[in-house]
Design an enzyme around this catalytic site. Sequence first.
Site, PDB file in Angstrom:
ATOM      1  CG  HIS A 318      37.474  45.851  41.091  1.00  0.00           C
ATOM      2  ND1 HIS A 318      37.115  46.950  40.625  1.00  0.00           N
ATOM      3  CD2 HIS A 318      37.885  44.528  41.087  1.00  0.00           C
ATOM      4  CE1 HIS A 318      36.579  46.833  40.245  1.00  0.00           C
ATOM      5  NE2 HIS A 318      37.271  45.195  39.422  1.00  0.00           N
ATOM      6  NE  ARG A 338      37.772  49.448  35.158  1.00  0.00           N
ATOM      7  CZ  ARG A 338      38.876  49.032  35.314  1.00  0.00           C
ATOM      8  NH1 ARG A 338      39.762  48.920  35.229  1.00  0.00           N
ATOM      9  NH2 ARG A 338      38.302  47.721  36.895  1.00  0.00           N
TER      10      ARG A 338
END
Length: 540
Positions: A318, A338
């Site tokens: 990740h 994000r």
Amino acid sequence: MTIQIPYAAALAAIASGSAPPVRSDDLPVETLLARFHPDHGPRARVPLRIGANAGDACHPELARLLESNALIDDLDLARATPLATDVLVIGGGGAGAAAAVTAARQGARVIIAGKLRIGDSNTVMAEGGIQAAVGAEDSLQRHFDDTVRGGHGRGEHMLIAQMVRDAPDVIRWLIDLGMAFDLSQDKALGQTLVRKRAGGTTAARILCHRDFTGLEMMRVLREAVELQGGIEQFMRCPAVELLSHEDGSCAGAVLYDLERRSFLLVRANAVVLATGGSGRLHLQGFPTSNHYGATADGLVLAYRLGARMRDLDSFQYHPTGVAWPRHLAGGLISEAARSAGAVLLNGLGERFVDELQPRDVVAAAILRECAEQRGIMRDGETGVFLDVRGALAARPDLLERDLVSLGHLAAKCGLDPRTEPFLIYPTLHYQNGGIEIDGDGATAVPGLFCAGEVTGGIHGRNRLMGNALLDIISFGRRAGARAAEARPPHAPGRGGLSHVHRWRRELARAGLPADLRAPQLYPTYGNFALRRGTTDRGNP
Ligand SMILES: Cc1cc2nc3c(=O)[nH]c(=O)nc-3n(C[C@H](O)[C@H](O)[C@H](O)COP(=O)(O)OP(=O)(O)OC[C@H]3O[C@@H](n4cnc5c(N)ncnc54)[C@H](O)[C@@H]3O)c2cc1C
């Protein structure tokens, strides 16, 4: 060690707080992945020597565990307490709980066994949300296409199509169990589920409960297991070996009761293996976002019994694991940050990648910045900035309303995300490959079903955000339903370790050591040994 840009200088480079456009880049995605993603490094794969996948590529540290000796012998079976059930579910996370509830609702007697407490799992840690194409502008076809593309075209189309079709019903099932999803504030009640964009997707398809969706999901699943009649729980009882009939089919499992330090021999018509992933193996020395019990036990047990695996050299790193402070290294900052507008910046203040590209691309881009000395060094830790300042300026209530866990994490890191960016680095997050299954979670071994992160084939070689929480409920329910229908082809009371005896002969023929024993059960730094005074896990 590669030299990076000192923290103070990097902070000065981003002082303005406005997000620059993404740097135009000359590296095609395939080149970026080949050069910088850990799956492609020189230490990324070896061929397996024995078992159903002999000759296939596997991560070396996982191969070592798969080609290891069993922890137990016939003598242990002779001393074990016998139990019998229709369905034995191994694993107390989301997939296991969904399978157990479904099997019990079909009238099967169920035992659910867990290594830790029920709910101690990757499921409970999931933050961002779950995918389901329920929006008017979205479609099952788009969800399918995004998933195939996200997995680099390597996922099984039949499994993906089935999961995507299940998705709306999965959400209804979870709501019926009592799960709460975020609702839009600005619309009339009804059709108002909040939907967010995930990396690599073409529509806003993530449904969530703030940024602790897994906690909410596991809350209702745990309650369902407790309240549903016909389910017996054996927690802190890890499975240490599967049981086999002479014909190689699965006959149950041997559990080790950590409280009483004794073995339980559970005979079952069918076993559902839902033991999750392997982040705690810390492949290639990476930190991990995974819970303490993620040590690949299910892969080891199923492989020894003859199950086929796939993509054992493919893992998800990740992009946004905590890099500083060191004691929190590997802890996850959800992709939800994000999605909400957080940007990635290198030590020169450059935005070097579109933050909503698929995870493998973003992780490789971060590793590239660090390898090419545009990373940032703080107190000896390397990373790049995840800057939430712009997103928080645009939406001052973001931390209170949507990114609650991020706010807590910032407090633990001792920083104010309104004025200071996080230092992040990729963290070992998800096992893309695993045990091969059909649409009902059945494996190549009769009587053995699998669901959840322990399986391979659904996400190809890169999983999209939100598709794991969908996968565990979709396939957990299917595996539980099929397992409940299984009828034993053998007289009750049979079953033992014949597959272990065969396996030991294979180990000897291949010249592999007999003193490496697995499943590992706990991380190496857990200093766990099944028998007092020995180190009988995969690390001699
Ligand atoms: C921090 C984090 C955030 C995430 N966020 C998201 C997200 O937002 N959306 C999304 O879709 N996915 C997300 N994921 C991935 C997703 O949560 C997992 O892939 C999924 O929940 C796995 O479910 P599972 O039931 O297969 O495994 P788990 O939930 O990990 O459950 C496995 C269980 O098996 C038990 N077990 C292991 N070995 C044994 C043994 N030998 N005997 C008995 N029991 C055993 C474990 O203790 C555990 O209880 C996230 C993962 C992490 C770590």
